[in-house]
Motif scaffolding. Structure first.
Motif, PDB file in Angstrom:
ATOM      1  N   ASN A 102      45.326  46.435  37.362  1.00 34.29           N
ATOM      2  CA  ASN A 102      46.430  45.963  36.519  1.00 34.29           C
ATOM      3  C   ASN A 102      47.277  47.101  36.001  1.00 34.29           C
ATOM      4  O   ASN A 102      47.936  46.960  34.963  1.00 34.29           O
ATOM      5  CB  ASN A 102      45.922  45.183  35.293  1.00 34.29           C
ATOM      6  CG  ASN A 102      45.383  43.817  35.639  1.00 34.29           C
ATOM      7  OD1 ASN A 102      44.724  43.188  34.839  1.00 34.29           O
ATOM      8  ND2 ASN A 102      45.666  43.326  36.831  1.00 34.29           N
ATOM      9  N   ASN A 103      47.220  48.220  36.665  1.00 32.76           N
ATOM     10  CA  ASN A 103      47.931  49.393  36.164  1.00 32.76           C
ATOM     11  C   ASN A 103      49.116  49.709  37.066  1.00 32.76           C
ATOM     12  O   ASN A 103      48.951  50.206  38.178  1.00 32.76           O
ATOM     13  CB  ASN A 103      46.957  50.573  36.107  1.00 32.76           C
ATOM     14  CG  ASN A 103      47.523  51.755  35.338  1.00 32.76           C
ATOM     15  OD1 ASN A 103      48.731  51.955  35.305  1.00 32.76           O
ATOM     16  ND2 ASN A 103      46.655  52.522  34.729  1.00 32.76           N
ATOM     17  N   TRP A 104      50.338  49.429  36.571  1.00 34.57           N
ATOM     18  CA  TRP A 104      51.544  49.665  37.363  1.00 34.57           C
ATOM     19  C   TRP A 104      51.598  51.111  37.826  1.00 34.57           C
ATOM     20  O   TRP A 104      51.941  51.407  38.980  1.00 34.57           O
ATOM     21  CB  TRP A 104      52.772  49.344  36.513  1.00 34.57           C
ATOM     22  CG  TRP A 104      54.057  49.247  37.270  1.00 34.57           C
ATOM     23  CD1 TRP A 104      54.613  48.120  37.791  1.00 34.57           C
ATOM     24  CD2 TRP A 104      54.950  50.314  37.601  1.00 34.57           C
ATOM     25  NE1 TRP A 104      55.798  48.415  38.427  1.00 34.57           N
ATOM     26  CE2 TRP A 104      56.038  49.750  38.311  1.00 34.57           C
ATOM     27  CE3 TRP A 104      54.948  51.691  37.370  1.00 34.57           C
ATOM     28  CZ2 TRP A 104      57.097  50.510  38.798  1.00 34.57           C
ATOM     29  CZ3 TRP A 104      56.006  52.448  37.845  1.00 34.57           C
ATOM     30  CH2 TRP A 104      57.069  51.859  38.548  1.00 34.57           C
ATOM     31  N   ALA A 105      51.233  52.013  36.924  1.00 26.81           N
ATOM     32  CA  ALA A 105      51.308  53.435  37.266  1.00 26.81           C
ATOM     33  C   ALA A 105      50.383  53.756  38.433  1.00 26.81           C
ATOM     34  O   ALA A 105      50.717  54.534  39.322  1.00 26.81           O
ATOM     35  CB  ALA A 105      50.940  54.285  36.058  1.00 26.81           C
ATOM     36  N   TYR A 106      49.222  53.123  38.445  1.00 27.98           N
ATOM     37  CA  TYR A 106      48.287  53.390  39.529  1.00 27.98           C
ATOM     38  C   TYR A 106      48.829  52.856  40.842  1.00 27.98           C
ATOM     39  O   TYR A 106      48.761  53.502  41.878  1.00 27.98           O
ATOM     40  CB  TYR A 106      46.924  52.751  39.212  1.00 27.98           C
ATOM     41  CG  TYR A 106      45.792  53.369  39.984  1.00 27.98           C
ATOM     42  CD1 TYR A 106      45.309  52.780  41.145  1.00 27.98           C
ATOM     43  CD2 TYR A 106      45.206  54.563  39.561  1.00 27.98           C
ATOM     44  CE1 TYR A 106      44.284  53.360  41.865  1.00 27.98           C
ATOM     45  CE2 TYR A 106      44.178  55.141  40.272  1.00 27.98           C
ATOM     46  CZ  TYR A 106      43.713  54.539  41.421  1.00 27.98           C
ATOM     47  OH  TYR A 106      42.701  55.113  42.136  1.00 27.98           O
ATOM     48  N   GLY A 144      50.487  42.219  37.401  1.00 24.60           N
ATOM     49  CA  GLY A 144      49.310  42.992  37.777  1.00 24.60           C
ATOM     50  C   GLY A 144      49.629  44.444  38.083  1.00 24.60           C
ATOM     51  O   GLY A 144      50.554  45.013  37.521  1.00 24.60           O
ATOM     52  N   GLY A 145      48.813  45.032  38.969  1.00 24.90           N
ATOM     53  CA  GLY A 145      48.993  46.436  39.277  1.00 24.90           C
ATOM     54  C   GLY A 145      49.477  46.701  40.683  1.00 24.90           C
ATOM     55  O   GLY A 145      50.328  47.551  40.920  1.00 24.90           O
ATOM     56  N   THR A 146      48.923  45.926  41.641  1.00 19.41           N
ATOM     57  CA  THR A 146      49.294  46.176  43.029  1.00 19.41           C
ATOM     58  C   THR A 146      50.637  45.536  43.361  1.00 19.41           C
ATOM     59  O   THR A 146      51.576  46.216  43.781  1.00 19.41           O
ATOM     60  CB  THR A 146      48.212  45.631  43.972  1.00 19.41           C
ATOM     61  OG1 THR A 146      46.985  46.301  43.701  1.00 19.41           O
ATOM     62  CG2 THR A 146      48.592  45.873  45.413  1.00 19.41           C
ATOM     63  N   GLY A 147      50.733  44.218  43.169  1.00 21.59           N
ATOM     64  CA  GLY A 147      51.997  43.546  43.472  1.00 21.59           C
ATOM     65  C   GLY A 147      53.136  44.240  42.769  1.00 21.59           C
ATOM     66  O   GLY A 147      54.162  44.558  43.352  1.00 21.59           O
ATOM     67  N   SER A 148      52.932  44.524  41.502  1.00 23.54           N
ATOM     68  CA  SER A 148      54.026  45.094  40.716  1.00 23.54           C
ATOM     69  C   SER A 148      54.300  46.550  41.059  1.00 23.54           C
ATOM     70  O   SER A 148      55.395  46.909  41.487  1.00 23.54           O
ATOM     71  CB  SER A 148      53.714  44.942  39.228  1.00 23.54           C
ATOM     72  OG  SER A 148      52.633  45.780  38.876  1.00 23.54           O
TER      73      SER A 148
ATOM     74  N   ILE B 287      38.848  47.637  31.501  1.00 26.90           N
ATOM     75  CA  ILE B 287      39.164  48.804  30.691  1.00 26.90           C
ATOM     76  C   ILE B 287      40.665  48.899  30.442  1.00 26.90           C
ATOM     77  O   ILE B 287      41.118  49.183  29.331  1.00 26.90           O
ATOM     78  CB  ILE B 287      38.635  50.070  31.366  1.00 26.90           C
ATOM     79  CG1 ILE B 287      37.127  49.956  31.467  1.00 26.90           C
ATOM     80  CG2 ILE B 287      39.052  51.304  30.593  1.00 26.90           C
ATOM     81  CD1 ILE B 287      36.427  51.224  31.787  1.00 26.90           C
ATOM     82  N   MET B 288      41.446  48.645  31.463  1.00 30.56           N
ATOM     83  CA  MET B 288      42.903  48.756  31.337  1.00 30.56           C
ATOM     84  C   MET B 288      43.429  47.852  30.245  1.00 30.56           C
ATOM     85  O   MET B 288      44.305  48.218  29.474  1.00 30.56           O
ATOM     86  CB  MET B 288      43.543  48.374  32.670  1.00 30.56           C
ATOM     87  CG  MET B 288      45.047  48.359  32.673  1.00 30.56           C
ATOM     88  SD  MET B 288      45.687  50.016  32.535  1.00 30.56           S
ATOM     89  CE  MET B 288      47.432  49.689  32.384  1.00 30.56           C
TER      90      MET B 288
END
Lengths: 453, 475
Positions: A102-106, A144-148, B287-288
């Protein structure tokens, strides 16, 4: 011309499957209220756009599936294969072992550069299978992280590598309350980046589609599958072949180009929404009849009053009297506000479609002053019916309807940003406070532009 | 998919760990009927061909040959580990993944941390590296220990620093059993406070649990079963406390039942990462979303319905009741009342045949009675996993980052100060090389700073939520 679809993340892949399934099933729907020859031309056009052929004859979706962990893609592939009617390419997937958290930066700064080559290669292979490319359709969520994050990265790279091809991003706006806590951060980062690199953003809000499932489809226990199927229905009604100017047997060749030409006259205004009427469960369909007049009247009022479905429309909202300027500038707080459009496209499919009168949509009061209705409004009529609907109308609009949701997301993200909560998770991977501020600035600009129409 | 390694330290840690492995095996056996070694199982188990001598025996696909837990067992006494190695799970553990000693830590954090820490540092590193090597993509270390003793508390927290240095990219999830007020270890406040400092600084996420709460939950389950009204019948195969599934046996070993609750917690925490669902939640997402500031990483957990923790066939109550219960103070795994404190963030992990509309309906229903911090009014993270717990139709795990942990910490500090003022038992600690009074004062300041953070957040509780002025754009 063909469209290459890129499905990103859990949401993108789950929806992508439903979209291809809907497109395929519709194109193979028997009857279609037209001649056999017409049906065949429709099928062939649909196939050219969305499917390529493999040796054993099973159509293969023109799609690239990307996710940073395997579970969803495995499920998607097997669901498609199980249907036996169409499938995804065996080698069209890119997976990793660990998701983006869920991390956009990642998704943007780590997964993007790390896997850029592999992903772009897969897309290239799919492009090579097309005789001629209309452009890319990228399906992703914002929360989320990947899609976004990875979605934003890939779109940027598509812009660099295929500068002459068009890109439309299908973005899913999360429920207002909680799917992901950092969804507002991820959303503003996604939207600001896509605004720079994409050609059009086609938006679907989970809240709106959920209401459709509850009120119109009468589904008791709504699942994501139900939601995705409604979405796929709406997209299908837009993307399935439509007649070109020549009429019968001749279908438009450049779906993305035609959509953009009609709907995105100015790069400052890229946000598009879809409304579809009628939308109901298949059981009810058998007992319902519609007239074009009735459908179009509802559709127009849905547009004006910013309703997302045909129930609960506010009929009090009216366009300002023509010739007079709109009643004051739009303030985001006003409840019942008239929804000004930049451009609208009505797509009609089914029986007696040529008798449908769309005159009411040409009213200049609906539009902003700097475009003549003759440029701002277009209609595509096709005899061939869509799925089991004897008559169906879709409206794709570039209007103020997304301002309020956008404003809410920016507001919540801003409040959270002021407290600096969760920022350490982003700065860890190279997205700094500056990047957030840039995103806020760009989106406030977009909100202001739309408000001032 | 990713893998996780469980590091169980001390008597408590190992007993809980043992329960966890038992439940994990039974869950996978129930889900994976064809005994194929798949990615879900591989998250916690290796597949080994035991005929091969040495290390070459790992098999990555195909039929299950022999499953080995991805675990490292550490104890400075031999009793508990030996019992495990002679019990029904003996084949699940790799005999090379153990570190034991004979003398024990004497309920002394300093012995565990400083003496055994330096003595066994190399060996610990070696075992950890080995277990990491066996992983395709290691995502997480789960450390299980108690705070009140010497080994789990001291050596367990020593480990955290080692893990942070050696595997900085791998998350450290710590399940810590906090001593209850009536704890019989006199020095438990010292041990806990010294351990807390380490948790503050080196853990990514801590799930605090206390024995009293676990005991109360077990009593409630017993009450439910004995009341007879609900037509409870004993289920032969559901996941619970003892492998024979007979509740009478449970009364002989009360800790078993309590340990199984913690084991269930870990199982449910990882279910959405291991099994499919319409809205997945991986461990890095936990965690996020639940750690808004690095130091505020303590999560209060609750598991509902309680009967999923029992071998009983109570007819399922309304789904919505499950959600309501998750927020009641009787269902939390530590003594805490989240409903009357401030939420920073909340995660709901649902298993079974529950859809997004059920989830949303309940969030809407419960939201008005909960207080969320002003900058996270919609602070919900949700997941839907299609695979229910064994023998039941659905379950819910709620994780809350909530100021209700504060009383536990304040309480601990009070008990510590009572002892420390009198310098009671201090010499046992100070005589250990590397220990000074400053260790104690620093530890208690670290805790006070944490409590102060929670206080500041609590102070915002009744203030009206205002939207901050936005950026002004020149048109």
């Amino acid at each position: 011309m063909s469209i290459v679809t890129v499905q990103l993340g859990q949401c993108g892949n789950q929806i992508g499957f439903e979209v291809f399934d809907a497109l395929f099933n519709d194109s193979h729907c028997p009857g279609g209220l037209c001649s056999k020859r017409e049906n065949e031309a429709y099928q062939a056009s649909c196939k050219e756009r969305f499917f390529s052929e493999e040796e054993n004859g099973v159509p293969v979706a023109r799609a690239v599936l990307v996710d940073m962990e395997r579970k969803v893609i495995s499920q998607t592939l097997s669901k498609a294969a199980r249907s036996g009617r169409w499938k995804y390419g065996q080698h069209s997937c890119f997976c990793q072992k660990q998701g983006s958290g869920n991390n956009w930066a990642y998704g943007y700064s780590v997964h993007g550069p790390r896997h850029k080559e592999s992903i772009m290669n897969l897309i290239q292979k799919e492009v090579e299978k097309c005789d001629s490319l209309s452009g890319f359709f990228i399906i992703m969520s914002m929360a989320g992280g990947t899609g976004s994050g990875l979605g934003a990265f890939v779109t940027q790279n598509l812009q660099d590598q295929y500068s002459s091809a068009l890109k439309m991003n299908q973005i899913i706006w999360p429920y207002g309350t909680g799917e992901v806590i950092v969804q507002n951060y991820n959303s503003i980062l996604t939207l600001s980046h896509l605004y720079r690199s994409s050609d059009a953003l086609l938006v679907h809000e989970n809240d709106a589609v959920h209401k459709i499932c509850a009120k119109l489809m009468n589904i008791k226990q709504i699942s994501f599958c139900d939601i995705n199927q409604v979405l796929a229905h709406q997209l299908g009604s837009v993307f399935q072949p439509t007649y070109s100017r020549e009429g019968s047997f001749h279908y438009r060749r450049n779906p993305l180009g035609d959509l953009m030409e009609n709907l995105v006259p100015h790069p400052e205004f890229k946000m598009l929404g879809v409304r579809n009427i009628p939308q109901m469960s298949e059981n009810s369909l058998a007992y319902s009849t519609f007239t074009w007049a009735g459908l179009l009247k509802h559709l127009r009022q849905m547009l004006i009053s910013n309703a997302k479905m045909e129930e609960g429309i506010d009929w009090q909202v009216r366009p300002p009297l023509s010739g007079l300027p709109p009643l004051g500038k739009m303030s985001v707080n006003k409840e019942t506000h008239f929804n000004t459009s930049i451009a609208n496209l009505v797509i009609l499919r089914g029986k007696d479609v040529h008798s449908a009168d769309v005159g009411a949509f040409k009213d200049p009061a609906l539009y902003t002053s700097w475009l003549e209705p003759v440029h701002a409004f277009n209609v595509w009529k096709t005899q061939r019916a869509f799925r089991k609907y004897e008559k169906s109308a879709a409206l794709v609009s570039n209007s103020q309807s997304l301002v309020k949701p956008l404003d809410m997301i920016v507001g919540k993200a801003w409040n959270m940003f002021a407290s600096r909560a969760y920022l350490h998770q982003y700065t860890k991977f190279g997205i700094e406070e500056e990047d957030f501020l840039d995103s806020f600035t760009l989106l406030e600009q977009v909100i202001a532009s739309y408000c001032n129409l | 998919m990713t893998q996780s390694v469980v590091v169980q330290v001390g008597q408590c840690g190992n007993q809980i760990g043992c329960c966890f492995w038992d439940l994990a095996l039974r869950e996978h056996a129930a889900v994976n009927k064809k005994a194929i070694y798949d990615e879900a199982i591989s998250s916690f188990f290796r597949n080994v061909d035991t005929r091969v001598v040495g290390d070459g025996g790992s098999i990555s696909k195909g039929k299950i040959c022999s499953l080995k837990a991805r675990a490292v067992l550490i104890d400075m006494e031999e009793g508990v580990v030996n019992e495990i190695l002679q019990g029904p799970l003996r084949d699940v553990f790799d005999s090379k993944q153990l570190i034991t000693d004979i003398s024990g830590s004497g309920n002394n954090w300093a012995v565990g941390h400083k003496v055994f820490g330096s003595l066994y540092q190399e060996k610990i590193l070696e075992k950890l590296r080995k277990s990491a090597e066996h992983c395709d993509c290691l995502q997480c270390f789960f450390i299980i220990h108690s705070m009140g003793g010497g080994t789990g508390s001291g050596l367990g927290t020593f480990l955290l620093k080692v893990l942070e240095d050696e595997f900085p990219e791998v998350y450290r999830f710590v399940t810590s059993i906090y001593p209850s007020g009536e704890d019989d270890v006199i020095t438990s406040p010292y041990n806990s406070i010294l351990a807390m400092k380490e948790l503050n600084e080196h853990a990514d996420c801590v799930l605090p649990i206390d024995n009293q709460s676990l005991f109360d939950i077990i009593s409630k389950i017993d009450l439910m079963m004995n009341s007879g009204k609900l037509g409870a019948a004993i289920k032969p195969k559901s996941l619970v406390t003892s492998s024979t599934g007979v509740f009478k046996k449970r009364q002989e070993k009360p800790f078993d039942a309590m340990n199984n609750i913690v084991a269930n917690l870990l199982l449910n925490l990882t279910s959405s990462a291991r099994f499919e669902g319409s809205l997945n939640m991986d461990l890095n997402e936990i965690i996020m979303n639940l750690v808004p500031f690095p130091q505020l990483h303590y999560l209060v957990s609750s598991l509902t319905p309680l009967y999923t923790l029992a071998d009983v066939n109570i007819p399922p109550r309304r789904l919505d009741q499950m959600f309501s219960d998750a927020f009641s103070k009787d269902h939390q795994l530590i003594r805490a009342d989240p409903k009357h404190s401030l939420y920073l963030a909340c995660a709901l992990m649902v298993r079974g045949n529950v859809q997004i509309s059920d989830l949303r309906r309940n969030i809407e229903r419960l939201k008005p009675s909960l207080q969320f911090v002003s900058w996270n009014q919609e602070g919900w993270k949700t997941s839907l996993c299609s695979v229910p717990p064994v023998g039941h139709s659905h379950s819910l795990l709620a994780l809350a980052n909530n100021t209700c942990v504060k009383p536990t910490f304040i309480d601990l500090r009070e008990r510590f100060i009572r002892l420390y003022k009198k310098k009671a038992h201090l010499h046992h600690y100070l005589q250990i090389e590397g220990m000074e009074e400053s260790c104690f004062t620093e530890a208690v300041s670290s805790l006070s700073a944490l409590v102060q953070e929670y206080n500041q957040l609590d102070a915002t509780k009744s203030m009206p939520v205002e939207d901050l002025p936005r950026l002004n754009i020149a048109m």
